[in-house]
Design an enzyme around this catalytic site. Structure first.
Site, PDB file in Angstrom:
ATOM      1  N   GLU A 254       1.272   2.265  -2.048  1.00 24.76           N
ATOM      2  CA  GLU A 254       0.797   1.967  -0.693  1.00 24.76           C
ATOM      3  C   GLU A 254       1.782   2.653   0.237  1.00 24.76           C
ATOM      4  O   GLU A 254       2.897   2.187   0.450  1.00 24.76           O
ATOM      5  CB  GLU A 254       0.760   0.450  -0.472  1.00 24.76           C
ATOM      6  N   CYS A 288       2.509   0.857   8.673  1.00 24.72           N
ATOM      7  CA  CYS A 288       1.846   2.046   8.127  1.00 24.72           C
ATOM      8  C   CYS A 288       0.423   2.193   8.653  1.00 24.72           C
ATOM      9  O   CYS A 288      -0.158   3.267   8.556  1.00 24.72           O
ATOM     10  CB  CYS A 288       1.858   2.029   6.605  1.00 24.72           C
TER      11      CYS A 288
END
Length: 480
Positions: A254, A288
């Protein structure tokens, strides 16, 4: 909220037990820069011992009844709820995250373990008919999911509670022992989770180890062949390098993004404003899926730009322990200086500074730019800080093309009331998730979450992480 006291030192957790081999890791208050506590750093020998313990624990972990795994997870829910204020304050201090945001992350931590407790008793299999032709007459199949074995987890600094939870909770739910390396700048949340797990006698010795570690020996988390899965959350450069070194084990990544939100001409601009400000500057943009690119229809561009500038310039910055603070410090002065350099580079390349841009230590003002060159770092790389870039579009096709121009593909947001455009975007955007009438920064902890392209590999979200942490074991039966 009463101010909880932090200890001067914290242990690591080796094979389910607290250990204090040293106090070599200093952790600072990210607003004041002062050292607030010390914790142990794992040596290569300790990491090796933890992996060996996880290997020994693999079979007894797999044999735990589903209700026992659920009980462990529910114990965590109860204890995290009891220690809510302590967890929030620790997060505020070690990450510099505003206290309201810290409280929100503790709520998500609890949600994540609660979801895992529910999923722990839902590990279903399937009966499969195999007699699809004459040669298989009399055969049937049954398959179930079985834990993959010892797992390695590496978690980041920006969501040190919830992103660690998205690895730990599904591992317990599925029955996998694990070793975890939390981020050195923000290890305390994971260590408190270790303290709570250590209260669970039903877990076999070696079920978990939580080990802050320096570079010395850290390669074991990635390269050791005894580990069957690596789950890493962090930067793309590091993540893809780890994948190349991981060998035969499963890898879940991720990674980063420079997420875009599209503001179409039919959007509710007041609503889009509130959500876009949140998406761009929540926890100083260190997410993110934070909004980095704001792509606005030409018909509403000037109006929405003015609204954004006014709102951004009024955001309260300061001590994250103050409940009025919206913008706290970045994780370090080094990171703030890096992003300030990107802003200056963009301006030198012809961009216009609309608001913000000033730097004071680790405090960088919420910043809006327009007219940024498409080759600039601020446009193409992950800012991971309080910076957003305004762009304009005339046709929806152009907006989708601009979103897809990125090498990243984590999530995208679209403010539109056009049902056709919603489904068109779903088909065409090269991202892991599309959020309609909200920002890409939105995530619920039971949904599949992850990216494509440079943004990663695999999916988080409890049920989906459990699939990655397990493998199908087939039983074929000849009945005649």
């Amino acid at each position: 909220m009463a101010k909880p006291e932090l200890k001067d030192t914290y242990p690591l957790y080796l094979n389910n037990k607290a250990a204090q081999p040293n106090t070599d890791l200093e952790v600072t208050d990210k607003f004041t820069g002062e050292v607030v506590f010390r914790t142990a750093l794992a040596t290569p020998e300790i990491i090796d011992e933890a992996i060996a313990g996880a290997v020994r624990a693999a079979e007894p972990m797999a044999r735990l009844a589903s209700y026992q795994r659920q009980d462990v997870l529910q114990h965590c829910v109860d204890r995290f709820t009891e220690r809510f204020d302590e967890l929030a304050y620790a997060l505020c201090v070690e990450a510099g995250k505003p206290i309201k945001d810290s409280e929100g992350e503790v709520t998500r931590l609890i949600d994540t373990f609660r979801i895992a407790a529910e999923e722990a008793v839902r590990m279903y299999g399937e009966v499969q008919p195999l007699d699809i032709s004459k040669r298989a007459d009399g055969y049937m199949g049954i398959w179930k999911r079985y834990p993959v074995g010892p797992c390695s987890f590496i978690s980041p600094f920006n969501f040190p509670l919830n992103l660690a939870a998205h690895k730990i909770a599904p591992a317990i739910a599925v029955g996998c022992p694990f070793v975890m390396k939390p981020a050195s700048k923000t290890p305390l949340g994971a260590l408190i989770m270790g303290e709570v797990l250590a209260e669970c006698d039903v877990l076999p010795e070696g079920a978990f180890s939580i080990l802050p570690a320096s570079r010395d020996g850290a390669d074991l988390f990635t390269e050791d062949e005894r580990l069957k899965l690596l789950s890493f959350t962090g930067s793309p450069a590091v993540g893809w390098d780890l994948k190349a070194k991981a060998g035969k084990k499963k890898v879940v990544l991720e990674l980063g993004g420079n997420a875009a939100v599209i503001i179409d001409k039919d959007a509710d601009l007041e609503d889009a404003l509130e959500r876009t400000i949140f998406g761009a500057f929540y926890q100083s943009g260190q997410s993110c899926i934070g909004v980095q690119r704001i792509i606005i229809h030409a018909d509403v561009y000037d109006r929405f730009k003015q609204m954004l500038v006014e709102k951004t310039s009024s955001l309260v910055a300061g001590d994250p322990k103050d409940r009025d603070t919206f913008i706290g410090p970045m994780i370090s002065e080094k990171e703030a200086t890096r992003l300030k350099g990107w802003i200056d580079e963009a301006i030198e390349g012809g961009a216009t500074l609309l608001t913000g841009g000033k730097l004071d230590g680790a405090m960088l003002e919420a910043t809006l730019l327009e007219g940024v060159d498409k080759n600039a770092k601020a446009m193409n790389e992950e800012a991971f800080g309080p910076l957003a870039i305004l762009q304009t579009f005339d046709s929806f096709d152009d907006a989708l093309a601009e979103v897809n121009r990125s090498t990243f593909g984590l999530q995208a947001g679209i403010f539109t009331r056009d049902l056709f455009q919603m489904f068109d975007a779903w088909d065409r955007l090269e991202v892991g998730g599309i959020v309609i009438n909200d920002v890409p920064s939105y995530r619920v902890d039971n949904m599949p979450y992850g990216g494509v392209k440079d943004s990663g590999l695999g999916r988080e979200g409890i049920r989906f992480a459990m699939e990655d942490m397990s493998e199908i074991r087939n039983l074929i039966i000849r009945r005649k």
